[in-house]
Design an enzyme around this catalytic site. Structure first.
Site, PDB file in Angstrom:
ATOM      1  N   PHE A 196       1.794   1.093   1.351  1.00 34.80           N
ATOM      2  CA  PHE A 196       1.050   1.956   0.438  1.00 34.80           C
ATOM      3  C   PHE A 196       0.940   1.228  -0.891  1.00 34.80           C
ATOM      4  CE2 PHE A 196       1.165   4.494  -3.379  1.00 34.80           C
ATOM      5  CZ  PHE A 196       0.044   5.294  -3.234  1.00 34.80           C
ATOM      6  N   GLU A 197      -0.276   1.083  -1.358  1.00 31.40           N
ATOM      7  CA  GLU A 197      -0.492   0.623  -2.722  1.00 31.40           C
ATOM      8  C   GLU A 197      -1.881   1.064  -3.154  1.00 31.40           C
ATOM      9  OE1 GLU A 197       0.222  -3.602  -2.592  1.00 31.40           O
ATOM     10  OE2 GLU A 197      -1.631  -4.047  -1.531  1.00 31.40           O
ATOM     11  N   ILE A 198      -1.993   1.424  -4.400  1.00 31.84           N
ATOM     12  CA  ILE A 198      -3.273   1.683  -5.031  1.00 31.84           C
ATOM     13  C   ILE A 198      -3.409   0.659  -6.136  1.00 31.84           C
ATOM     14  CG2 ILE A 198      -4.655   3.309  -6.395  1.00 31.84           C
ATOM     15  CD1 ILE A 198      -3.286   5.591  -4.916  1.00 31.84           C
TER      16      ILE A 198
END
Length: 384
Positions: free
Chosen positions: A267-269
């Site tokens: 998960f990364e934004i």
């Protein structure tokens, strides 16, 4: 010597800022959902295989339910092979009507061995790592994937028109409702990289990565940030004896050691302009030409993490502390469960009867291990 050691250790102390440089964007549920502002130039991205169809459907349904049914951001699915009709039908249905979904193939130039890699040597190294029990190290496609996610995804033709991306993996779940637009908030607050989980990397997978990057840092004269310092534990040996420790894995030229903390990049934004910057491209090219994506098992998570620690200021990162998140057999909960809840070992609502707190309608599945906060606490010191 004792004085020198004390001074050396003290030089790695992290000074906390006087104010919190990374507070949550919002507290509690936003009612009504904050979805009236113009959308950011952003997309949700998943790298998957046709065989991942069940996990992909599960992840898409979770993201849509908790967030994207309200915001309608497009999806881009990437595969190194041609997509199956089954995958496209089932995943497209999970995304729902009115959501733009693209199924794209990765160009051959972005997936596979570069010309400077000795493929016979690489395969021998993979077999050796597999015998040593290094996870996924024997899978050639996994090495291609790590290299692609480290240095090419942001240049894929399907993504080149976007600025922001939200990475989604198959078989993940979000356990809080997300009632605001994280892309807009990242942009508004000058953030470049967002994460939920920080934990330890397996040292055997990246034996020389930290040394390569610390040497690169010295060569191009990149000043140390407190975030870079937070990734390092000082040696307790006196000078000049500690320099002999530099011969060991995961140590820099001075003998100090990477504590293996990194961000879990499933998960990364992030702002893809960070990855597209000359500084990051130069760093990736240096690593790519070294060959560690194949001769070792360098993952994109430690590459992204150490690059962010080198090239970004601590306040340019954001911890999504209000996003409950599950991947594989680990999870991040927005609050620590009570001892009674732990004993029950069940799905527990985290905000019940506690007033307006961090996160919105969060739950915590106590049948799944909660990530220890050691790395997170170490990193969070840099912002307050």
């Amino acid at each position: 010597m004792l004085i020198e050691v004390c001074v050396h250790i003290q030089s790695f102390a992290i000074r906390r800022p006087a104010t919190n440089l990374d507070p949550p964007f919002h507290v509690g549920c936003q009612n009504p959902v904050m979805n009236v502002a113009p959308r950011a130039n952003a997309t949700l991205v998943m790298l998957a295989r046709n065989s991942d169809v069940s996990g992909a459907v599960h992840s898409v349904k979770s993201v849509q339910t908790q967030f994207n049914d309200h915001f309608r951001y497009p999806w881009v699915f990437l595969n190194d092979e041609k997509w199956s009709a089954e995958f496209m039908e089932k995943v497209g249905k999970a995304a729902g009507e009115g959501v733009n979904v693209k199924f794209e193939k990765i160009p051959r130039a972005m997936w596979g061995y570069p010309e400077w890699i000795d493929q016979d040597k690489a395969r021998r190294k993979m077999e050796e790592m597999e015998r040593r029990g290094i996870m996924y190290a024997g899978q050639e496609s996994y090495h291609h994937m790590c290299r692609f996610q480290s240095g090419f995804f942001y240049d894929h033709p399907a993504l080149e028109s976007y600025k922001w991306y939200w990475r989604v993996e198959p078989d993940i779940s979000f356990t809080c409702a997300i009632t605001y637009d994280p892309f807009i908030e990242m942009e508004k607050h000058g953030k470049k990289y967002g994460y939920t989980i920080a934990l330890w990397e397996r040292g055997t997978t990246v034996a020389s990565l930290f040394r390569k990057l610390s040497d690169y840092k010295a060569r191009v004269h990149i000043p140390s940030t407190s975030l870079w310092t937070a990734m390092i534990d000082p040696s307790y040996l006196p000078w000049p004896f500690r320099r002999f420790l530099s011969l060991l894995r995961n140590r820099d030229a001075y003998g100090d050691i990477w504590n293996m903390c990194h961000f879990w990049s499933n998960f990364e934004i992030a702002d893809m302009d960070f990855f597209r910057s000359p500084a990051y491209r130069s760093l990736f090219r240096y690593l790519d030409e070294d060959g560690g994506f194949y001769y070792e098992r360098w993952g994109d998570a430690p590459v992204h993490s150490l690059a962010a620690a080198l090239l970004l200021r601590p306040e340019e990162l954001h911890h999504f502390s209000d996003f409950g998140y599950i991947h594989a057999n680990l999870q991040y909960c927005t609050h620590a469960p009570t001892d009674e809840a732990r004993r029950r070992g069940e799905l527990v609502p985290m905000l019940e009867g506690r007033g307006e707190e961090l996160g919105c309608r969060c739950t915590c599945d106590l049948g799944i291990k909660i990530v220890e906060p050691v790395c997170l606490n170490r990193i969070k010191q840099t912002v307050g």
